[in-house]
Write an enzyme that holds these catalytic residues in place. Structure first.
Site, PDB file in Angstrom:
ATOM      1  N   HIS A 176       0.837  -1.211   0.000  1.00 35.05           N
ATOM      2  CA  HIS A 176       0.000   0.000   0.000  1.00 35.05           C
ATOM      3  C   HIS A 176       0.866   1.254   0.000  1.00 35.05           C
ATOM      4  O   HIS A 176       2.024   1.227   0.380  1.00 35.05           O
ATOM      5  CB  HIS A 176      -0.930   0.014   1.210  1.00 35.05           C
ATOM      6  CG  HIS A 176      -0.203   0.211   2.512  1.00 35.05           C
ATOM      7  ND1 HIS A 176       0.259   1.442   2.951  1.00 35.05           N
ATOM      8  CD2 HIS A 176       0.150  -0.669   3.464  1.00 35.05           C
ATOM      9  CE1 HIS A 176       0.870   1.295   4.120  1.00 35.05           C
ATOM     10  NE2 HIS A 176       0.814   0.017   4.453  1.00 35.05           N
ATOM     11  N   GLY A 177       0.248   2.347  -0.410  1.00 33.59           N
ATOM     12  CA  GLY A 177       0.957   3.610  -0.478  1.00 33.59           C
ATOM     13  C   GLY A 177       0.943   4.374   0.831  1.00 33.59           C
ATOM     14  O   GLY A 177       0.679   3.817   1.902  1.00 33.59           O
ATOM     15  N   TYR A 212       4.400  -3.554  15.916  1.00 38.25           N
ATOM     16  CA  TYR A 212       5.551  -2.808  16.422  1.00 38.25           C
ATOM     17  C   TYR A 212       5.510  -2.536  17.921  1.00 38.25           C
ATOM     18  O   TYR A 212       6.273  -1.698  18.423  1.00 38.25           O
ATOM     19  CB  TYR A 212       5.686  -1.488  15.648  1.00 38.25           C
ATOM     20  CG  TYR A 212       6.951  -1.401  14.828  1.00 38.25           C
ATOM     21  CD1 TYR A 212       7.924  -0.454  15.095  1.00 38.25           C
ATOM     22  CD2 TYR A 212       7.178  -2.291  13.781  1.00 38.25           C
ATOM     23  CE1 TYR A 212       9.085  -0.390  14.344  1.00 38.25           C
ATOM     24  CE2 TYR A 212       8.329  -2.233  13.024  1.00 38.25           C
ATOM     25  CZ  TYR A 212       9.286  -1.276  13.304  1.00 38.25           C
ATOM     26  OH  TYR A 212      10.429  -1.212  12.555  1.00 38.25           O
ATOM     27  N   HIS A 255       1.566  -5.201   3.267  1.00 41.71           N
ATOM     28  CA  HIS A 255       2.440  -4.218   3.872  1.00 41.71           C
ATOM     29  C   HIS A 255       3.911  -4.557   3.644  1.00 41.71           C
ATOM     30  O   HIS A 255       4.252  -5.668   3.271  1.00 41.71           O
ATOM     31  CB  HIS A 255       2.140  -4.154   5.369  1.00 41.71           C
ATOM     32  CG  HIS A 255       0.693  -3.951   5.667  1.00 41.71           C
ATOM     33  ND1 HIS A 255       0.150  -2.723   5.952  1.00 41.71           N
ATOM     34  CD2 HIS A 255      -0.338  -4.834   5.698  1.00 41.71           C
ATOM     35  CE1 HIS A 255      -1.155  -2.857   6.153  1.00 41.71           C
ATOM     36  NE2 HIS A 255      -1.478  -4.127   6.003  1.00 41.71           N
ATOM     37  N   GLY A 256       4.736  -3.558   3.943  1.00 38.11           N
ATOM     38  CA  GLY A 256       6.174  -3.727   3.728  1.00 38.11           C
ATOM     39  C   GLY A 256       6.733  -5.007   4.289  1.00 38.11           C
ATOM     40  O   GLY A 256       7.346  -5.808   3.573  1.00 38.11           O
ATOM     41  N   ARG A 296      16.419  -2.671  12.237  1.00 35.70           N
ATOM     42  CA  ARG A 296      17.259  -3.261  11.191  1.00 35.70           C
ATOM     43  C   ARG A 296      17.612  -4.724  11.423  1.00 35.70           C
ATOM     44  O   ARG A 296      18.267  -5.344  10.613  1.00 35.70           O
ATOM     45  CB  ARG A 296      18.562  -2.468  11.052  1.00 35.70           C
ATOM     46  CG  ARG A 296      18.388  -1.047  10.558  1.00 35.70           C
ATOM     47  CD  ARG A 296      18.160  -0.984   9.057  1.00 35.70           C
ATOM     48  NE  ARG A 296      17.721   0.335   8.660  1.00 35.70           N
ATOM     49  CZ  ARG A 296      16.455   0.669   8.379  1.00 35.70           C
ATOM     50  NH1 ARG A 296      15.506  -0.230   8.458  1.00 35.70           N
ATOM     51  NH2 ARG A 296      16.153   1.908   8.036  1.00 35.70           N
ATOM     52  N   GLY A 317       2.870   0.049  12.431  1.00 33.55           N
ATOM     53  CA  GLY A 317       2.617  -1.337  12.806  1.00 33.55           C
ATOM     54  C   GLY A 317       1.182  -1.721  12.500  1.00 33.55           C
ATOM     55  O   GLY A 317       0.699  -1.524  11.389  1.00 33.55           O
ATOM     56  N   GLU A 348       0.784  -5.775   8.784  1.00 39.70           N
ATOM     57  CA  GLU A 348       2.129  -5.242   8.992  1.00 39.70           C
ATOM     58  C   GLU A 348       2.710  -5.861  10.265  1.00 39.70           C
ATOM     59  O   GLU A 348       1.983  -6.327  11.140  1.00 39.70           O
ATOM     60  CB  GLU A 348       2.062  -3.714   9.101  1.00 39.70           C
ATOM     61  CG  GLU A 348       3.387  -2.988   9.252  1.00 39.70           C
ATOM     62  CD  GLU A 348       4.442  -3.391   8.244  1.00 39.70           C
ATOM     63  OE1 GLU A 348       4.887  -4.564   8.311  1.00 39.70           O
ATOM     64  OE2 GLU A 348       4.873  -2.570   7.427  1.00 39.70           O
TER      65      GLU A 348
END
Lengths: 348, 345
Positions: free
Chosen positions: A100-101, A206, A273-274, A231, A113, A203
């Site tokens: 998604h954008g 988080y 999601h990412g 990371r 999240g 997602e």
């Protein structure tokens, strides 16, 4: 349609599709397919038709003759749900992944999240643009997360699709929801694309960073720690998921629910999601955890995979917003597109 | 559900850290907190609250003692955490009703009911246009149905809102869904508008007509029968809801969940469907069943009501697409708009 199409693409002797530019920016790669070793003659119905709507395109069909004639079904008529004629299941199906954008918290630089934050105007535009890019690729089923930004992305993208089928979100959270969303017309059902929301595609959760911005977070926890969470592969933020944990539930869902669809020849779109998509790509491309950490998915640029004989072939790489995605059509996809062209010519 | 309990509790006891995200929306309609008749202390540990989680922080312990004390929301600054006294008690709240625009089955002329069909490009446009019309009207809470066409309408409309708060959909379908959607920043919370999805606001369930077109339906059941289902108040299609049944669950939900919000001074937007909204309007305007049958709601043209002292005052009539909706601003709304202008310059 999908199974017939894929069988068709496998068995049509050699078809050379020449390079052809078209308005949506897709390029045809030159592709040839191997003929089936036992040599069926193939009667290609398309011979009589104008093959490509663009005058730049030439399609050469090579006919192979042998003892028995095999009639191929016309590709991709929307009412065609049969398997191919001789029962062979050589399947080729499309898998589209869309991230998604921009969401309202992306804009504000907050960790999102699983907080259910919607798209910005820009995110809406991205979804529509993504839809234009995939408007010629067949879609039979859609999977999304349970978050509105992914669902809206799917719905907005599908408003651009040329096939005119109707995506319909399936509800079965309880008996009433299930009962209340029943459809009582066969014809209508055939024109529907089921959309299944799944939290497993959400997602990465988080934890206690949700809602914080980078400054707040660095202050609260210290810079190095935050960097570690963002990371690393397997270190979760407090009460959150690591990328590894996210991968586990996303890939498990993919293998259990989505892969069987592809195996049966259905074309699938996944709007998510990412992190959930990276996880899936890690599985599709067999990446290491180091590689997946560095993988950045563009928003709004759909990724295309072709699923064939149990393997996933990447047909469009994760590219930045300035680079046009390259989607090399397979024959199946080229023919599907042709059908769409004919369909819209008939109705215009 | 604890979400509702929380809302109810908040009706009598406001914490400006939670649902009432910032004072800005209430600068003109100050919340009057009703005193609870008994004398007791309410200790709200919002960290345990299900819908709006603050993680480990302990927010807003508010104590209500006997008659004299009244705790009133501060009107002005978003960073004012403390409850402060003595503001005017004008109990005026805005209620916006938005009917979603064209869906893919509207376009195909199919009976939709509770089938979860999305918007067309036109429906997307209508939602954005509706958003422009309400971009200056305060919104503190949003209620939608469980169907994507209403939810998208709300989200698209809010992209146009000038206050730039962030609508956030509440999840409580499971414990995990609740836990996973927690927010851990106070400031962020204050800039959020909770969005509650409710099946009770769904379109009227059309039973065995869902997915059929008018021709098919007339063929299958006969023309008169179909006419009766579509135009009567209390005759349901096979295995479906009558308008009366739809009204019952929609209005019950409104009275139970939404009206208390208005009573506490929250400005509310409802994004829903033709029949669920007509039902609510029937309640707001005290219509008869005959009148409600003839009521047609425009799509994409928001309707504004002002809730004041227990009464609903209509400020914008159901208008056709060619007619501009008339929103006679109250002084309070005019001042809110002015604040927005100042804020954005």
């Amino acid at each position: 349609m999908a199974a017939a199409a894929s069988f068709f693409s496998q068995s049509v002797g050699t078809i050379h599709v020449c390079g052809c530019a078209n308005s949506s920016g897709f390029c045809f790669g030159k592709s040839s397919s191997r003929s089936i070793s036992n040599g069926f003659p193939i009667h290609v119905r398309l011979l009589g038709k104008r093959i490509c709507s663009s005058s730049h395109c030439k399609l050469h069909v090579v006919r192979e003759s042998n003892s028995c004639a095999l009639m191929m079904d016309r590709v991709s008529s929307s009412s065609d749900s049969s398997i191919d004629n001789n029962g062979k299941r050589s399947i080729e199906s499309a898998l589209i992944l869309i991230r998604h954008g921009e969401s309202l918290w992306n804009e504000k630089n907050l960790f999102t999240g699983c907080v259910d934050v919607p798209l910005t105007k820009k995110g809406i535009e991205e979804a529509l643009q993504a839809g234009i890019r995939i408007s010629n690729i067949p879609i039979d089923v859609v999977y999304t997360s349970t978050l509105i930004r992914a669902q809206m992305t799917a719905m907005l993208a599908m408003t651009q699709h040329r096939h005119k089928k109707v995506p319909i979100i399936t509800h079965n959270e309880n008996e009433q929801a299930n009962l209340w969303n029943q459809i009582y017309s066969k014809e209508t059902k055939k024109q529907s694309i089921p959309v299944t929301p799944a939290w497993q595609l959400n997602e990465r959760m988080y934890g206690e960073l949700q809602g914080l911005n980078k400054q707040e977070t660095a202050e609260r926890y210290g810079k190095e720690l935050v960097h570690g969470w963002r990371r690393s592969y397997d270190i979760p933020p407090p009460n959150g998921e690591s990328l590894e944990m996210c991968s586990k539930r996303a890939v498990a869902y993919f293998r259990e629910h989505i892969e069987p669809q592809l195996q049966s020849g259905k074309h699938v779109m996944v709007a998510a999601h990412g992190n959930s998509l990276r996880s899936i790509i890690m599985y599709l491309d067999k990446l290491t955890s180091q590689e997946v950490i560095n993988l950045e998915l563009s928003t709004g640029i759909p990724l295309l995979y072709i699923y064939k004989e149990g393997r996933f072939m990447k047909r469009g790489s994760p590219v930045g917003p300035t680079e046009a995605g390259v989607f090399a059509y397979t024959e199946t996809l080229a023919l599907y597109r042709q059908e769409l062209d004919e369909m819209s010519q008939r109705t215009s | 559900m604890s979400a509702q309990v929380f809302h109810q509790a908040m009706g009598t006891l406001q914490s400006n850290r939670l649902l009432n995200n910032s004072g800005t929306h209430h600068e003109l309609g100050n919340i009057r907190v009703q005193l609870i008749p008994k004398c007791f202390k309410l200790n709200i540990e919002l960290s345990r609250n299900r819908n709006f989680r603050f993680g480990k922080k302990n927010f807003g312990i508010i104590q209500a003692t006997a008659s004299q004390t009244s705790v009133i929301e501060s009107a002005s600054s978003p960073s004012n955490h403390d409850t402060s006294d003595s503001k005017k008690k004008s109990n005026e709240a805005a209620l916006i009703l938005v009917r979603h625009g064209e869906s893919l089955w509207n376009e195909k002329n199919l009976f939709t009911g509770c089938v979860d069909v999305p918007l067309t490009k036109k429906g997307v446009e209508e939602a954005i246009e509706a958003g422009k019309r309400i971009s200056n009207i305060p919104v503190d809470m949003i209620y939608t149905s469980a169907l994507i066409r209403a939810q998208m309408t709300a989200m698209l409309a809010m992209t146009q809102h000038r206050r730039r708060k962030v609508p956030i959909i509440m999840h409580n379908e499971s414990e995990q869904a609740r836990t996973w959607s927690q927010i851990f920043s106070e400031d962020t919370m204050k800039q959020s508008i909770p969005v509650v999805t409710a099946w009770q606001l769904n379109e009227r369930m059309y039973g065995e007509l869902q997915g059929l077109n008018k021709q098919e339906t007339a063929d299958r059941y006969g023309k008169e029968q179909v006419h009766v289902w579509r135009r009567s108040y209390d005759i349901p299609p096979p295995n479906g809801e009558s308008l009366e049944m739809c009204a019952q669950r929609a209005v019950a939900y409104f009275k139970d969940q939404i009206e208390p919000q208005l009573q506490s001074g929250k400005n509310v937007m409802i994004a829903a469907h033709g029949n669920s909204l007509r039902s609510i309007i029937m309640y707001l305007d005290k219509l008869t069943s005959q009148e409600v049958i003839s009521l047609e709601l425009s799509t994409g043209i928001p309707m504004l009501y002002i809730f004041k002292e227990g009464k609903f005052i209509r400020r914008g009539s159901p208008a056709g697409p060619a007619e501009a909706g008339v929103y006679a601003y109250t002084r309070r709304l005019a001042q809110y708009r002015q604040k927005l202008d100042e804020m954005l310059h």
